[in-house]
Design a protein around this motif. Structure first.
Motif, PDB file in Angstrom:
ATOM      1  N   THR A   1       0.804  -1.224   0.000  1.00 40.07           N
ATOM      2  CA  THR A   1       0.000   0.000   0.000  1.00 40.07           C
ATOM      3  C   THR A   1       0.836   1.273   0.000  1.00 40.07           C
ATOM      4  O   THR A   1       1.759   1.427   0.801  1.00 40.07           O
ATOM      5  N   ALA A   2       0.476   2.164  -0.914  1.00 37.66           N
ATOM      6  CA  ALA A   2       1.108   3.486  -1.026  1.00 37.66           C
ATOM      7  C   ALA A   2       2.610   3.402  -1.275  1.00 37.66           C
ATOM      8  O   ALA A   2       3.392   4.209  -0.779  1.00 37.66           O
ATOM      9  N   LYS A   3       3.008   2.397  -2.051  1.00 39.78           N
ATOM     10  CA  LYS A   3       4.406   2.250  -2.459  1.00 39.78           C
ATOM     11  C   LYS A   3       4.464   2.082  -3.979  1.00 39.78           C
ATOM     12  O   LYS A   3       3.557   1.508  -4.587  1.00 39.78           O
ATOM     13  N   PRO A   4       5.530   2.556  -4.616  1.00 37.02           N
ATOM     14  CA  PRO A   4       5.629   2.473  -6.076  1.00 37.02           C
ATOM     15  C   PRO A   4       6.177   1.126  -6.551  1.00 37.02           C
ATOM     16  O   PRO A   4       7.028   0.520  -5.895  1.00 37.02           O
ATOM     17  N   VAL A   5       5.666   0.695  -7.700  1.00 41.82           N
ATOM     18  CA  VAL A   5       6.080  -0.565  -8.304  1.00 41.82           C
ATOM     19  C   VAL A   5       6.407  -0.340  -9.776  1.00 41.82           C
ATOM     20  O   VAL A   5       5.603   0.255 -10.507  1.00 41.82           O
ATOM     21  N   ALA A   6       7.569  -0.814 -10.201  1.00 44.70           N
ATOM     22  CA  ALA A   6       7.940  -0.799 -11.619  1.00 44.70           C
ATOM     23  C   ALA A   6       8.052  -2.238 -12.098  1.00 44.70           C
ATOM     24  O   ALA A   6       8.264  -3.157 -11.297  1.00 44.70           O
ATOM     25  N   PHE A   7       7.920  -2.424 -13.410  1.00 45.95           N
ATOM     26  CA  PHE A   7       7.942  -3.772 -13.974  1.00 45.95           C
ATOM     27  C   PHE A   7       9.062  -3.920 -14.993  1.00 45.95           C
ATOM     28  O   PHE A   7       9.278  -3.038 -15.835  1.00 45.95           O
ATOM     29  N   VAL A   8       9.752  -5.038 -14.894  1.00 47.99           N
ATOM     30  CA  VAL A   8      10.726  -5.443 -15.903  1.00 47.99           C
ATOM     31  C   VAL A   8      10.263  -6.804 -16.390  1.00 47.99           C
ATOM     32  O   VAL A   8      10.234  -7.768 -15.622  1.00 47.99           O
TER      33      VAL A   8
ATOM     34  N   LEU B   1       6.127   9.150  -1.773  1.00 45.98           N
ATOM     35  CA  LEU B   1       5.202   8.294  -1.030  1.00 45.98           C
ATOM     36  C   LEU B   1       5.714   7.971   0.375  1.00 45.98           C
ATOM     37  O   LEU B   1       4.931   7.838   1.312  1.00 45.98           O
ATOM     38  N   ARG B   2       7.027   7.863   0.535  1.00 48.76           N
ATOM     39  CA  ARG B   2       7.561   7.637   1.883  1.00 48.76           C
ATOM     40  C   ARG B   2       7.257   8.838   2.770  1.00 48.76           C
ATOM     41  O   ARG B   2       6.841   8.675   3.931  1.00 48.76           O
ATOM     42  N   SER B   3       7.440  10.039   2.228  1.00 51.08           N
ATOM     43  CA  SER B   3       7.117  11.246   2.993  1.00 51.08           C
ATOM     44  C   SER B   3       5.631  11.294   3.331  1.00 51.08           C
ATOM     45  O   SER B   3       5.248  11.656   4.451  1.00 51.08           O
ATOM     46  N   ALA B   4       4.796  10.925   2.365  1.00 50.53           N
ATOM     47  CA  ALA B   4       3.346  10.943   2.596  1.00 50.53           C
ATOM     48  C   ALA B   4       2.939   9.916   3.652  1.00 50.53           C
ATOM     49  O   ALA B   4       2.082  10.202   4.505  1.00 50.53           O
ATOM     50  N   ARG B   5       3.554   8.729   3.619  1.00 49.67           N
ATOM     51  CA  ARG B   5       3.224   7.704   4.618  1.00 49.67           C
ATOM     52  C   ARG B   5       3.632   8.143   6.022  1.00 49.67           C
ATOM     53  O   ARG B   5       2.963   7.821   7.005  1.00 49.67           O
ATOM     54  N   LYS B   6       4.739   8.888   6.107  1.00 48.08           N
ATOM     55  CA  LYS B   6       5.180   9.384   7.413  1.00 48.08           C
ATOM     56  C   LYS B   6       4.287  10.492   7.924  1.00 48.08           C
ATOM     57  O   LYS B   6       4.090  10.650   9.126  1.00 48.08           O
ATOM     58  N   ALA B   7       3.770  11.276   6.989  1.00 54.37           N
ATOM     59  CA  ALA B   7       2.957  12.446   7.377  1.00 54.37           C
ATOM     60  C   ALA B   7       1.555  12.066   7.831  1.00 54.37           C
ATOM     61  O   ALA B   7       0.994  12.701   8.728  1.00 54.37           O
ATOM     62  N   ALA B   8       0.996  11.027   7.207  1.00 54.00           N
ATOM     63  CA  ALA B   8      -0.391  10.674   7.544  1.00 54.00           C
ATOM     64  C   ALA B   8      -0.661   9.227   7.168  1.00 54.00           C
ATOM     65  O   ALA B   8      -0.073   8.696   6.212  1.00 54.00           O
ATOM     66  N   LEU B   9      -1.566   8.605   7.893  1.00 57.97           N
ATOM     67  CA  LEU B   9      -1.968   7.234   7.607  1.00 57.97           C
ATOM     68  C   LEU B   9      -2.725   7.204   6.288  1.00 57.97           C
ATOM     69  O   LEU B   9      -3.636   7.998   6.063  1.00 57.97           O
ATOM     70  N   TYR B  10      -2.351   6.285   5.400  1.00 64.51           N
ATOM     71  CA  TYR B  10      -3.026   6.183   4.117  1.00 64.51           C
ATOM     72  C   TYR B  10      -4.457   5.664   4.318  1.00 64.51           C
ATOM     73  O   TYR B  10      -4.661   4.650   5.001  1.00 64.51           O
TER      74      TYR B  10
END
Length: 197
Positions: free
Chosen positions: A111-118, A186-195
């Motif tokens: 949740t609330a983390k980025p994913v890239a695909f190879v 997204l790391r900053s956003a997760r620290k600032a507030a609960l998703y």
């Protein structure tokens, strides 16, 4: 290091003779060159991933979700990561069952983390697998990165563990740049507030 994001590279195929570890090794090398990440790799072939799931949903059970002891390393790696790169082949126009099972055993870890695909495969380069994964991970509130890497006809397009296309490192840098930006935001956003999932 505090200024680096934790990147988890996931080798999605467990098939005998798979090419995924070769691709993942090269991706990890590119991430190391990039310099924005602390890189870890998890190979699903090394993880116990049952297909039979508990009745409870991992979305609501959280840390109390009953996972097999053999899955602890995967769960911990997913939990601690700021970003993911999923390395996947294309099987029958989609991605491996091993990858789907690994995803389904977890929820909040994505949740609330980025994913890239190879991806890699035949003529399509595994793009069908990546498109299907975008839908699945969006449902888990992950943020999928627009750009990715797709290696068509990998069996002739790689030599000595490296892609023959001289532009491949440049494409990888683009993906890693985008992943770094999203990981930080997204790391900053997760620290600032609960998703609000």
């Amino acid at each position: 290091m505090e200024n680096k994001h934790k990147l988890l590279i996931i080798v999605g195929s467990v098939r005998e003779g798979r090419f995924g570890p070769v691709v993942a090794s090269w991706v990890a090398e590119q991430a190391g060159i990039h310099g924005g990440f602390e890189v870890d790799t998890v190979d699903l072939a090394d993880i116990e991933i049952p297909l039979e799931l508990p009745a409870a949903s991992p979305k609501y059970a959280g840390a109390d979700y009953p996972r097999p002891a053999g899955m602890a390393a995967l769960t911990s790696a997913l939990e601690g990561a700021d970003a993911f790169i999923v390395v996947t082949p294309e099987y029958n126009h989609s991605y491996p069952a091993s990858l789907k099972a690994a995803i389904d055993w977890h929820f909040t870890q994505w949740t609330a983390k980025p994913v890239a695909f190879v991806s890699y495969g035949g003529a399509a380069g595994g793009r069908h697998a990546a498109l299907h994964l975008e839908n699945v991970l969006t449902e888990l509130h992950a943020v999928t990165i627009r750009d990715g890497l797709a290696f068509a006809n990998y069996f002739t397009a790689w030599q000595d563990g490296r892609p023959l296309d001289p532009a491949a490192p440049g494409y990888a840098k683009t993906v890693l740049d985008q992943l770094t930006w999203w990981a930080g935001a997204l790391r900053s956003a997760r620290k600032a507030a609960l998703y609000p999932a």
